[in-house]
Design an enzyme around this catalytic site. Structure first.
Site, PDB file in Angstrom:
ATOM      1  N   CYS A  30       0.824  -1.214   0.000  1.00  0.00           N
ATOM      2  CA  CYS A  30       0.000   0.000   0.000  1.00  0.00           C
ATOM      3  C   CYS A  30       0.860   1.267   0.000  1.00  0.00           C
ATOM      4  O   CYS A  30       1.591   1.524   0.960  1.00  0.00           O
ATOM      5  CB  CYS A  30      -0.912  -0.051   1.234  1.00  0.00           C
ATOM      6  SG  CYS A  30      -1.733   1.494   1.638  1.00  0.00           S
ATOM      7  N   CYS A  33       0.176   3.689   2.854  1.00  0.00           N
ATOM      8  CA  CYS A  33       0.691   3.083   4.101  1.00  0.00           C
ATOM      9  C   CYS A  33       2.186   3.337   4.222  1.00  0.00           C
ATOM     10  O   CYS A  33       2.690   3.661   5.301  1.00  0.00           O
ATOM     11  CB  CYS A  33       0.424   1.586   4.133  1.00  0.00           C
ATOM     12  SG  CYS A  33      -1.322   1.142   4.072  1.00  0.00           S
TER      13      CYS A  33
END
Length: 106
Positions: A30, A33
């Protein structure tokens, strides 16, 4: 930083903690993230009155489903065994500190 790998560890380290716990639900693939990771690391290094934990949603899907984590990154704040705050997506260090200290205006 606490890396959560089991339900038992989550119960002990997060739900039974004697102070607030910021839990970062993330995945290695991600992009947002990865962008948030340095802020989470900073918060962990500066933490005195709270704890920081991470949950990889790919490794621990049951926990992500239990707390209705549909998008990542998702930050949950736990106090006294209950989830009391939630933030989805990228955010600032200041906003995360407000969440963990119960000062968010959400």
């Amino acid at each position: 930083m606490i890396i959560i790998n089991t339900q038992e560890q989550f119960d002990l380290e997060v739900l039974k903690a004697d102070r607030p716990v910021l839990v970062d639900f993330y995945a290695d693939w991600c992009g947002p993230c990865k962008a948030l990771a340095p802020l989470i690391e900073e918060l962990d290094q500066e933490a005195k009155d709270y704890l920081v934990a991470k949950v990889n949603v790919d490794d621990f899907t049951e926990l992500a489903q239990q707390y209705r984590v549909a998008s990542i990154p998702t930050i949950l704040i736990f106090r006294g065994g209950a989830c009391v705050e939630r933030n989805v997506g990228l955010t600032s260090k200041e906003e995360l500190l407000k969440l963990v200290h119960g000062e968010a205006s959400v």
